[in-house]
Scaffold this motif. Structure first.
Motif, PDB file in Angstrom:
ATOM      1  N   VAL A  63      -7.993  -5.136  -6.156  1.00  0.00           N
ATOM      2  CA  VAL A  63      -6.991  -5.218  -7.188  1.00  0.00           C
ATOM      3  C   VAL A  63      -5.663  -6.054  -6.790  1.00  0.00           C
ATOM      4  CG1 VAL A  63      -5.353  -3.954  -8.621  1.00  0.00           C
ATOM      5  CG2 VAL A  63      -7.626  -3.072  -8.156  1.00  0.00           C
ATOM      6  N   TYR A  64      -5.223  -6.921  -7.386  1.00  0.00           N
ATOM      7  CA  TYR A  64      -3.853  -7.498  -7.349  1.00  0.00           C
ATOM      8  C   TYR A  64      -3.175  -7.154  -8.484  1.00  0.00           C
ATOM      9  CZ  TYR A  64      -0.182 -11.155  -6.799  1.00  0.00           C
ATOM     10  OH  TYR A  64       0.699 -12.004  -6.571  1.00  0.00           O
ATOM     11  N   ALA A  65      -1.685  -6.806  -8.338  1.00  0.00           N
ATOM     12  CA  ALA A  65      -0.832  -6.318  -9.470  1.00  0.00           C
ATOM     13  C   ALA A  65       0.468  -6.792  -9.000  1.00  0.00           C
ATOM     14  CB  ALA A  65      -0.972  -5.042  -9.732  1.00  0.00           C
ATOM     15  N   ALA A  66       1.130  -7.636  -9.737  1.00  0.00           N
ATOM     16  CA  ALA A  66       2.450  -8.013  -9.384  1.00  0.00           C
ATOM     17  C   ALA A  66       3.357  -8.357 -10.546  1.00  0.00           C
ATOM     18  CB  ALA A  66       2.388  -9.215  -8.412  1.00  0.00           C
ATOM     19  N   ARG A  67       4.571  -8.094 -10.533  1.00  0.00           N
ATOM     20  CA  ARG A  67       5.386  -8.968 -11.396  1.00  0.00           C
ATOM     21  C   ARG A  67       5.269 -10.125 -11.127  1.00  0.00           C
ATOM     22  NH1 ARG A  67       7.754  -4.057  -9.667  1.00  0.00           N
ATOM     23  NH2 ARG A  67       8.182  -2.705 -11.000  1.00  0.00           N
ATOM     24  N   SER A  68       5.496 -10.799 -12.394  1.00  0.00           N
ATOM     25  CA  SER A  68       5.925 -12.338 -12.130  1.00  0.00           C
ATOM     26  C   SER A  68       6.897 -13.078 -11.359  1.00  0.00           C
ATOM     27  CB  SER A  68       5.914 -12.828 -13.786  1.00  0.00           C
ATOM     28  OG  SER A  68       6.256 -14.449 -13.549  1.00  0.00           O
ATOM     29  N   GLN A 102       0.639  -1.254  -0.130  1.00  0.00           N
ATOM     30  CA  GLN A 102      -0.096   0.141   0.006  1.00  0.00           C
ATOM     31  C   GLN A 102       0.703   1.347  -0.001  1.00  0.00           C
ATOM     32  OE1 GLN A 102      -2.336  -1.805  -1.032  1.00  0.00           O
ATOM     33  NE2 GLN A 102      -3.806  -0.596  -0.253  1.00  0.00           N
ATOM     34  N   ALA A 103       2.179   1.229   0.392  1.00  0.00           N
ATOM     35  CA  ALA A 103       2.951   2.201   0.209  1.00  0.00           C
ATOM     36  C   ALA A 103       3.573   2.463  -1.353  1.00  0.00           C
ATOM     37  CB  ALA A 103       4.008   2.202   1.188  1.00  0.00           C
ATOM     38  N   ASN A 104       3.311   1.540  -1.948  1.00  0.00           N
ATOM     39  CA  ASN A 104       4.020   1.482  -3.223  1.00  0.00           C
ATOM     40  C   ASN A 104       3.206   2.667  -4.225  1.00  0.00           C
ATOM     41  OD1 ASN A 104       3.688   0.741  -6.213  1.00  0.00           O
ATOM     42  ND2 ASN A 104       5.454  -0.597  -5.416  1.00  0.00           N
ATOM     43  N   PRO A 105       4.022   3.537  -5.168  1.00  0.00           N
ATOM     44  CA  PRO A 105       3.090   4.632  -5.892  1.00  0.00           C
ATOM     45  C   PRO A 105       2.011   3.847  -6.734  1.00  0.00           C
ATOM     46  CG  PRO A 105       5.811   4.618  -6.060  1.00  0.00           C
ATOM     47  CD  PRO A 105       5.422   3.451  -5.214  1.00  0.00           C
ATOM     48  N   ASP A 164       2.590  -5.409  -6.096  1.00  0.00           N
ATOM     49  CA  ASP A 164       2.901  -4.154  -5.628  1.00  0.00           C
ATOM     50  C   ASP A 164       1.543  -3.371  -5.379  1.00  0.00           C
ATOM     51  OD1 ASP A 164       5.612  -3.260  -7.059  1.00  0.00           O
ATOM     52  OD2 ASP A 164       4.858  -4.945  -8.232  1.00  0.00           O
ATOM     53  N   VAL A 165       0.619  -4.078  -5.544  1.00  0.00           N
ATOM     54  CA  VAL A 165      -0.773  -3.481  -5.089  1.00  0.00           C
ATOM     55  C   VAL A 165      -1.465  -4.759  -4.780  1.00  0.00           C
ATOM     56  CG1 VAL A 165      -2.962  -2.494  -6.063  1.00  0.00           C
ATOM     57  CG2 VAL A 165      -0.889  -1.849  -7.124  1.00  0.00           C
ATOM     58  N   CYS A 166      -2.135  -4.706  -3.390  1.00  0.00           N
ATOM     59  CA  CYS A 166      -3.125  -5.489  -2.871  1.00  0.00           C
ATOM     60  C   CYS A 166      -4.130  -4.788  -2.322  1.00  0.00           C
ATOM     61  CB  CYS A 166      -2.189  -6.372  -1.758  1.00  0.00           C
ATOM     62  SG  CYS A 166      -2.965  -7.773  -1.398  1.00  0.00           S
ATOM     63  N   ALA A 189       0.252   1.336  -6.110  1.00  0.00           N
ATOM     64  CA  ALA A 189      -0.891   1.275  -5.081  1.00  0.00           C
ATOM     65  C   ALA A 189      -1.607   2.335  -4.672  1.00  0.00           C
ATOM     66  CB  ALA A 189      -0.447   0.570  -3.797  1.00  0.00           C
ATOM     67  N   GLN A 190      -0.817   3.803  -4.677  1.00  0.00           N
ATOM     68  CA  GLN A 190      -1.509   4.820  -4.494  1.00  0.00           C
ATOM     69  C   GLN A 190      -2.426   5.559  -5.448  1.00  0.00           C
ATOM     70  OE1 GLN A 190       1.930   7.197  -3.134  1.00  0.00           O
ATOM     71  NE2 GLN A 190       2.432   6.129  -1.317  1.00  0.00           N
ATOM     72  N   ILE A 191      -1.707   5.248  -6.753  1.00  0.00           N
ATOM     73  CA  ILE A 191      -2.291   5.804  -7.772  1.00  0.00           C
ATOM     74  C   ILE A 191      -3.868   5.084  -7.939  1.00  0.00           C
ATOM     75  CG2 ILE A 191      -2.549   5.660 -10.445  1.00  0.00           C
ATOM     76  CD1 ILE A 191       0.822   6.256 -10.070  1.00  0.00           C
TER      77      ILE A 191
END
Length: 304
Positions: free
Chosen positions: A53-58, A32-35, A63-65, A37-39
């Motif tokens: 939302v879930y977003a992550a590099r493979s 949640q401190a990731n840019p 990076d987003v949860c 995630a903030q966006i």
């Protein structure tokens, strides 16, 4: 007294050093401190409905949860676990891709002795209904189940595989955040609280394992991904990407719900996982536009 002061200084020094070396002190910032995630949090703020939302590099932590452990109506994303279980059966030899199933539209409810039929008007693939009483290969049923989101193909495969074996595969693979409950339109089971639900993290972890070849096996994982690359419903994640971007994904929708779960390939061949789930959307088209924006934001971020 002097010795006490020295001891106190040494204790303080030890505690500070221990804190600096502790996992908490050295851990990476939370998602949640990731840019990104903030966006994304700002994008969905004040939007009607619920977004996860879930977003992550493979192969990496997300990076987003955002609300990513909330259980949400799976809609047709549950079909991924039918596909998963079919490939498990292929590997065990209890089912073959060229086996056939006679098409029918009469299913037994998971509860009681009731039965039901699917509403064709609620399905997204009419041609299979025209093949009633005819044998269709399992491989074809799986293809239209994923690419065209055929409800009839899904229930035929669930009937063949069994609800409880599908649950067992999900459990054995350690897929937390996935609740496989019942066939599509088994409303009697639904009235008993038996539902298909997923979390964004649960779907994200499934796609992470799939991308790394850990769902059944490497060859099986790649085969499932190839089917997902042929997805015909592309109104959620793909519009946020440059034309031609490879996207292996599965969508799902019911009233007030628009979901998509994808493995996206960047120009350099690297991949990222994006799962977007919703519920309670009063205006589904407006909700889709928000999801398009989230997809674009994820692509721009992981492209760097």
């Amino acid at each position: 007294m002097k010795m006490l002061k020295i001891s106190t200084v040494l204790v303080k020094t030890f505690l500070v050093g221990a804190l600096l070396m502790s996992p908490l002190a050295s851990a990476a910032p939370s998602a949640q401190a990731n840019p990104l995630a903030q966006i994304m949090a700002k994008t969905v703020s004040k939007q009607p409905g619920h977004f996860a939302v879930y977003a992550a590099r493979s192969g990496q932590a997300p990076d987003v949860c955002l609300n990513c452990d909330d259980l949400i109506n799976a809609a047709s994303t549950m079909k991924l676990f039918v596909l998963d279980t079919a490939y498990e059966a292929f590997t065990k030899g209890t089912l073959r891709p060229d086996d056939t199933i006679v098409v029918h539209n009469h299913f037994h409810s998971l509860v009681g002795k009731g039965s039901f039929a699917l509403e064709q008007k609620e399905d997204s693939y009419d041609p299979l209904y025209a093949q009633a009483d005819k044998p269709v290969p399992v491989s074809e049923l799986l293809r239209v189940m994923i690419q065209y989101s055929s409800n009839l193909a899904t229930n035929l495969m669930i009937e063949k595989l069994g609800v409880f074996p599908i649950r067992s595969v999900v459990k054995a693979q350690g897929l937390n955040g996935i609740v496989f409950g019942r066939m599509i339109e088994d409303f009697d089971a639904n009235d008993h609280g038996i539902r298909n639900q997923v979390s964004a993290r649960g779907l994200g972890n499934f796609l992470q394992k799939l991308d790394s070849g850990q769902i059944v096996g490497k060859a099986q994982s790649q085969s499932m991904i190839q089917i997902m690359l042929g997805q015909k419903f592309n109104d959620i994640i793909p519009p946020g990407l440059p034309a031609g971007t490879p996207v292996a994904h599965k969508t799902g929708w019911v009233d007030g719900v628009r979901n998509d779960a994808a493995i996206v390939t960047l120009p350099d061949g690297k991949r990222y996982i994006l799962v977007v789930l919703t519920s309670g959307l009063p205006d589904e088209q407006a909700g889709i536009r928000v999801l398009n924006t989230l997809s674009h934001q994820a692509y721009e971020y992981f492209l760097k």
